[in-house]
Design a protein around this motif. Sequence first.
Motif, short mmCIF file in Angstrom:
data_model
loop_
_atom_site.label_atom_id
_atom_site.label_comp_id
_atom_site.label_asym_id
_atom_site.label_seq_id
_atom_site.Cartn_x
_atom_site.Cartn_y
_atom_site.Cartn_z
N LYS A 123 12.65 -1.01 35.37
CA LYS A 123 13.14 0.37 35.36
C LYS A 123 14.56 0.33 34.81
CE LYS A 123 14.32 2.61 39.26
NZ LYS A 123 14.15 3.39 40.51
N GLU A 131 15.59 7.94 32.19
CA GLU A 131 15.05 6.82 32.95
C GLU A 131 13.67 6.44 32.42
OE1 GLU A 131 15.77 6.10 37.36
OE2 GLU A 131 13.69 6.80 37.34
N HIS A 132 13.42 5.13 32.34
CA HIS A 132 12.14 4.60 31.87
C HIS A 132 11.64 3.55 32.86
CE1 HIS A 132 12.74 6.14 27.72
NE2 HIS A 132 14.02 5.93 28.00
N VAL A 133 10.34 3.43 32.96
CA VAL A 133 9.70 2.30 33.63
C VAL A 133 8.71 1.76 32.61
CG1 VAL A 133 8.22 1.53 35.51
CG2 VAL A 133 9.98 3.27 35.94
#
Length: 190
Positions: A123, A131-133
């Motif tokens: 993450k 935000e990225h996962v």
Amino acid sequence: MIFPIVAYGDPVLRKVARPIEKDEFNLPELVENMYQTMYDSSGIGLAAPQIGQSIRLFVVDGTPLNEDEEEEDKDPSLEGFKKVFINPQVLEETGDEWAFEEGCLSIPGIRADVYRPEFIKIKYRDIDWNEHVDTFEGMAARIIQHEYDHLEGKLFTDYLPMLKRQMLKKRLTDITKGNVKVDYKMRFPK
């Protein structure tokens, strides 16, 4: 602006880096300077502690690893693999561990096989604070794991067997003292 790379032995490389607040830095400028520094040093990843900043930020660009490869030998995980990772948090590392000879801009002239898991789920925030996962595999996962270790105060040499580390002790001491030839700017411990 090209920063000097912090050499092995500097305490900043052993600190756990702190998170970044959204408007704390001019992130576009800092990230651009980190990329310039990384390219000037012929690197494929650079973590903020390597430029003396104990903050949770690293940049990667694995695309040069594919440039000289034949089409069938290209690593698909590296296609377009140029990213910024802000405040990353590893969620999961899975898969078989595999060896690859790693090096580090902060530890010039030393390379050794390091075993790492095949997949990493992480993450993070991008340069626009989104935000990225994401899950990465293969060489892309390895590059992320190596750079993430810098944020945790770890170096690739920490993964080596004790005997191998003992054999490298003099060379590591030489790096700390500045007794090493490199074609990029470095900052050595006092």
